[in-house]
Design an enzyme around this catalytic site. Structure first.
Site, PDB file in Angstrom:
ATOM      1  CB  CYS A 101      -2.474  -6.925   5.414  1.00  0.00           C
ATOM      2  SG  CYS A 101      -1.561  -5.524   6.086  1.00  0.00           S
ATOM      3  CG  HIS A 143      -6.945  -3.868   7.473  1.00  0.00           C
ATOM      4  ND1 HIS A 143      -6.752  -5.233   7.324  1.00  0.00           N
ATOM      5  CD2 HIS A 143      -5.742  -3.297   7.187  1.00  0.00           C
ATOM      6  CE1 HIS A 143      -5.488  -5.457   6.969  1.00  0.00           C
ATOM      7  NE2 HIS A 143      -4.856  -4.303   6.869  1.00  0.00           N
ATOM      8  CD  GLU A 144      -5.836   0.533   6.058  1.00  0.00           C
ATOM      9  OE1 GLU A 144      -4.671   0.849   6.371  1.00  0.00           O
ATOM     10  OE2 GLU A 144      -6.102  -0.459   5.341  1.00  0.00           O
ATOM     11  CG  HIS A 147      -2.330  -1.282   9.559  1.00  0.00           C
ATOM     12  ND1 HIS A 147      -1.299  -2.187   9.680  1.00  0.00           N
ATOM     13  CD2 HIS A 147      -2.966  -1.610   8.407  1.00  0.00           C
ATOM     14  CE1 HIS A 147      -1.321  -3.027   8.649  1.00  0.00           C
ATOM     15  NE2 HIS A 147      -2.331  -2.709   7.860  1.00  0.00           N
TER      16      HIS A 147
HETATM   17 ZN    ZN Z   1      -2.953  -3.774   6.249  1.00  0.00          ZN
END
Ligand code: ZN
Length: 173
Positions: A101, A143-144, A147
């Site tokens: 990341c 993953h996004e 976030h």
């Molecule tokens: Zn990330």
């Protein structure tokens, strides 16, 4: 240069806010997205970025055009913008995938990800679209969106370790 927020900054742990309808098409939103693209372009190993990673707690992520490039393409497609994204479908099958990341620099680990995922989002004009993906793009979607919910890959990763910056370690999300 727009710096990328690092682990420890509280903005990465906030639940990001939805972009309001009235902000679609605004200069303010356009400038946030330009900043995200610039921040991403400045990281040569970066393939995607979420708004909190530049300190903006809004539900937006950008995927580098490079990811959509096909072998026969002469030019790299534009970066793709996802506003208010939600994962609407995911495969039952999961796999442990190597991940890194831009906001947890030089740490890597394996995350248990769905092998396929479909995202529904708005584009810059506020038009809704859906895109299904497997492989790296499906991993990026998960993953996004994490976030945007204040999660980092290290929260659930196994075999987390550090690699020195000079060692090649693949794409950063
Ligand atoms: Zn990330």
């Amino acid at each position: 240069m727009i710096s990328i927020v690092q682990n420890g900054n509280p903005v990465l742990r906030e639940k990001a806010h939805a972009v309001s309808k009235s902000d679609i098409g605004s200069k303010k939103l356009a400038s946030i997205i330009t900043d995200m693209k610039r921040a991403l372009a400045a990281q040569k190993d970066g393939v995607a970025i979420a708004a909190p990673q530049i300190g903006v707690p809004l539900r937006i992520f950008v995927v580098a055009g490079e990811i959509f490039k096909k072998e026969q393409d002469e030019r790299t497609p534009d970066d793709m913008v996802f506003i208010n994204p939600t994962i609407v479908k995911k495969s039952k099958t999961k796999k442990w995938l190597e991940e890194g990341c831009l906001s947890v620099r030089w740490k890597y680990g394996e995350v248990h990800r769905h092998t396929k995922a479909t995202v529904r989002a708005l584009n810059l004009d506020g038009t809704s679209f859906e895109i299904g993906a497997s492989g790296l793009l499906a991993q990026i979607f998960q993953h996004e969106t994490d976030h945007l919910d204040g999660m980092l890959f290290i929260d659930t990763a196994r075999n987390v370790r550090s690699l020195p910056p000079e060692e090649p370690a693949g794409e950063q999300l």
